[in-house]
Scaffold this motif. Sequence first.
Motif, PDB file in Angstrom:
ATOM      1  N   UNK A 167      -9.384  15.607   5.274  1.00 37.52           N
ATOM      2  CA  UNK A 167      -7.948  15.363   5.363  1.00 37.52           C
ATOM      3  C   UNK A 167      -7.389  14.710   4.102  1.00 37.52           C
ATOM      4  N   UNK A 168      -6.082  14.874   3.941  1.00 39.44           N
ATOM      5  CA  UNK A 168      -5.317  13.956   3.106  1.00 39.44           C
ATOM      6  C   UNK A 168      -4.344  13.252   4.037  1.00 39.44           C
ATOM      7  N   UNK A 169      -3.924  12.051   3.644  1.00 40.40           N
ATOM      8  CA  UNK A 169      -3.117  11.213   4.544  1.00 40.40           C
ATOM      9  C   UNK A 169      -1.738  10.971   3.945  1.00 40.40           C
ATOM     10  N   UNK A 170      -0.721  11.044   4.792  1.00 45.83           N
ATOM     11  CA  UNK A 170       0.646  10.653   4.439  1.00 45.83           C
ATOM     12  C   UNK A 170       1.030   9.456   5.283  1.00 45.83           C
ATOM     13  N   UNK A 171       1.450   8.389   4.629  1.00 46.30           N
ATOM     14  CA  UNK A 171       1.877   7.172   5.339  1.00 46.30           C
ATOM     15  C   UNK A 171       3.343   6.924   5.034  1.00 46.30           C
ATOM     16  N   UNK A 172       4.151   6.856   6.077  1.00 46.61           N
ATOM     17  CA  UNK A 172       5.564   6.513   5.932  1.00 46.61           C
ATOM     18  C   UNK A 172       5.720   5.024   6.254  1.00 46.61           C
ATOM     19  N   UNK A 173       6.156   4.263   5.249  1.00 48.36           N
ATOM     20  CA  UNK A 173       6.399   2.825   5.402  1.00 48.36           C
ATOM     21  C   UNK A 173       7.895   2.636   5.604  1.00 48.36           C
ATOM     22  N   UNK A 174       8.289   2.165   6.781  1.00 50.61           N
ATOM     23  CA  UNK A 174       9.713   2.095   7.118  1.00 50.61           C
ATOM     24  C   UNK A 174      10.105   0.664   7.496  1.00 50.61           C
ATOM     25  N   UNK A 175      11.354   0.290   7.205  1.00 50.78           N
ATOM     26  CA  UNK A 175      11.837  -1.031   7.648  1.00 50.78           C
ATOM     27  C   UNK A 175      12.119  -1.002   9.141  1.00 50.78           C
ATOM     28  N   UNK A 211       0.618  -3.554  -9.757  1.00 49.09           N
ATOM     29  CA  UNK A 211       1.679  -2.756 -10.374  1.00 49.09           C
ATOM     30  C   UNK A 211       2.926  -2.893  -9.505  1.00 49.09           C
ATOM     31  N   UNK A 212       3.997  -3.399 -10.088  1.00 48.31           N
ATOM     32  CA  UNK A 212       5.264  -3.525  -9.365  1.00 48.31           C
ATOM     33  C   UNK A 212       5.926  -2.149  -9.359  1.00 48.31           C
ATOM     34  N   UNK A 213       5.772  -1.433  -8.243  1.00 45.97           N
ATOM     35  CA  UNK A 213       6.325  -0.079  -8.151  1.00 45.97           C
ATOM     36  C   UNK A 213       7.847  -0.148  -8.141  1.00 45.97           C
ATOM     37  N   UNK A 214       8.386  -1.045  -7.318  1.00 46.51           N
ATOM     38  CA  UNK A 214       9.816  -1.376  -7.308  1.00 46.51           C
ATOM     39  C   UNK A 214       9.917  -2.879  -7.053  1.00 46.51           C
ATOM     40  N   UNK A 215      11.117  -3.372  -6.927  1.00 43.34           N
ATOM     41  CA  UNK A 215      11.288  -4.804  -6.659  1.00 43.34           C
ATOM     42  C   UNK A 215      10.729  -5.199  -5.296  1.00 43.34           C
ATOM     43  N   UNK A 216      10.683  -4.237  -4.362  1.00 45.91           N
ATOM     44  CA  UNK A 216      10.227  -4.586  -3.018  1.00 45.91           C
ATOM     45  C   UNK A 216       8.887  -3.935  -2.643  1.00 45.91           C
ATOM     46  N   UNK A 217       8.196  -3.333  -3.596  1.00 48.19           N
ATOM     47  CA  UNK A 217       6.890  -2.722  -3.317  1.00 48.19           C
ATOM     48  C   UNK A 217       5.901  -3.086  -4.428  1.00 48.19           C
ATOM     49  N   UNK A 218       4.862  -3.822  -4.042  1.00 50.06           N
ATOM     50  CA  UNK A 218       3.823  -4.230  -4.988  1.00 50.06           C
ATOM     51  C   UNK A 218       2.518  -3.530  -4.634  1.00 50.06           C
ATOM     52  N   UNK A 219       1.972  -2.808  -5.596  1.00 47.59           N
ATOM     53  CA  UNK A 219       0.694  -2.116  -5.404  1.00 47.59           C
ATOM     54  C   UNK A 219      -0.422  -2.936  -6.041  1.00 47.59           C
ATOM     55  N   UNK A 230       7.459 -11.824  -1.014  1.00 44.47           N
ATOM     56  CA  UNK A 230       8.546 -11.213  -0.246  1.00 44.47           C
ATOM     57  C   UNK A 230       8.526  -9.692  -0.385  1.00 44.47           C
ATOM     58  N   UNK A 231       7.854  -9.192  -1.420  1.00 43.31           N
ATOM     59  CA  UNK A 231       7.697  -7.746  -1.589  1.00 43.31           C
ATOM     60  C   UNK A 231       6.647  -7.233  -0.606  1.00 43.31           C
ATOM     61  N   UNK A 232       6.732  -5.947  -0.287  1.00 41.18           N
ATOM     62  CA  UNK A 232       5.721  -5.309   0.569  1.00 41.18           C
ATOM     63  C   UNK A 232       4.468  -5.108  -0.268  1.00 41.18           C
ATOM     64  N   UNK A 292       9.826  -6.873   6.361  1.00 44.15           N
ATOM     65  CA  UNK A 292      10.249  -7.226   5.010  1.00 44.15           C
ATOM     66  C   UNK A 292      11.428  -6.353   4.575  1.00 44.15           C
ATOM     67  N   UNK A 293      12.185  -6.869   3.646  1.00 43.65           N
ATOM     68  CA  UNK A 293      13.414  -6.196   3.213  1.00 43.65           C
ATOM     69  C   UNK A 293      13.096  -5.140   2.157  1.00 43.65           C
ATOM     70  N   UNK A 294      12.587  -3.993   2.624  1.00 49.30           N
ATOM     71  CA  UNK A 294      12.353  -2.870   1.703  1.00 49.30           C
ATOM     72  C   UNK A 294      13.545  -1.923   1.785  1.00 49.30           C
TER      73      UNK A 294
END
Length: 368
Positions: free
Chosen positions: A359-367, A248-256, A279-281, A135-137
């Motif tokens: 643990x705590x988790x870090x997730x990197x979401x990349x195009x 919650x629309x975090x940005x135009x390309x990220x929907x939570x 089309x949003x992530x 997707x186009x993030x």
Amino acid sequence: MGMIMWMGGPILIMVLLWIYLFFRVRRTAGELGLKGRGKEGLALAVSTAIALPILGFWGKAGIWAILVIHFGVFLVLFDLIHGLIYRVRKRESRTWRVIHRFGLLPLLCTGAVFVYGHYNIAHVVETGYTVTTEKAIRAEGYRVAVLSDMHYGLLDNREDMQRMVGELSEKQVDLVLLCGDLVDERTTLEQVNDLFAMLGQIKSSFGVYFVYGNHDPAQYSSAPNYTVAELEEAMSSNGITVLEDETAAITQDLLLVGRKDRSSPRLSVEELLEGADKSAYILLADHQPYELSLKAEAGVDLQVSGHTHAGQLFPVGFFNELTPDSMNYGIEQFGEMQSVVTSGVTGWGYALRTQGPSEYVLIDILPE
């Protein structure tokens, strides 16, 4: 099924262990020269004294029940090893006979496991995942922090939580997701306020969001230490947004998307995504990692969950894996959706973790 195992499992283990111990001690007593009622009485007393504490599994004595269960498992294991060795060698030394007959190695192993378990639950580590999308993030992607299953108050770990908040604030996080069971029936109102005051300080680009777990509302207590209104006030006053079957629309390309916990009535994922821009992530936060294929079919790109604790007490995690269309721990692919399940920041019930990290988790979401 899960409730039946939770309630009936310890009783079954107790009965089986009692039978095993009775005949083991009876045999050892006979080898020591005891006969008749003396042998039977000793076997009855020892097997009952060891196995009976398992009945405390559901109460404050639960840690002793866990200790006895571990001891029983190691006892059976070493008896099997001893039997195999004896079949090969056809003899045993006097020293080994004493060590084996009196269960010294199972006692030693149980002690070692408990030392490790106490250390493991109190030492929170960072676990990282990288996921990609077609997707186009935005080019730099998103970094999401996931914290779940603190059950704050189980450990006296306020300083550890402050240290974790400091670490996360240095990680250039875009979004913080609190995936449920941050508090539970044992957490006091003072601890609730203290915890969310700390979590609200995590520096992030787009804020801190919370979804309920099954324990957060303290619904399993007849006299809870806080109300849901007090819980939500503690979060809102510290800038934490609660999502209950909301998007919650975090940005135009990220929907939570934040779901209610499955322990309460809730909308389906299809209903939540009705009218959403596919089309949003689409990032879904759902405390319990079930019905994963259905969520993939609904168009979710990534689900994050907790709840399982990765088993917490060996070998519970392996039984968690038997639940269909679910996960116990880690990252897996379901159709076009990826799912991440964290083992949690601490654990529940017992200050002990013999399976999975804290643990705590870090997730990197990349195009791509």
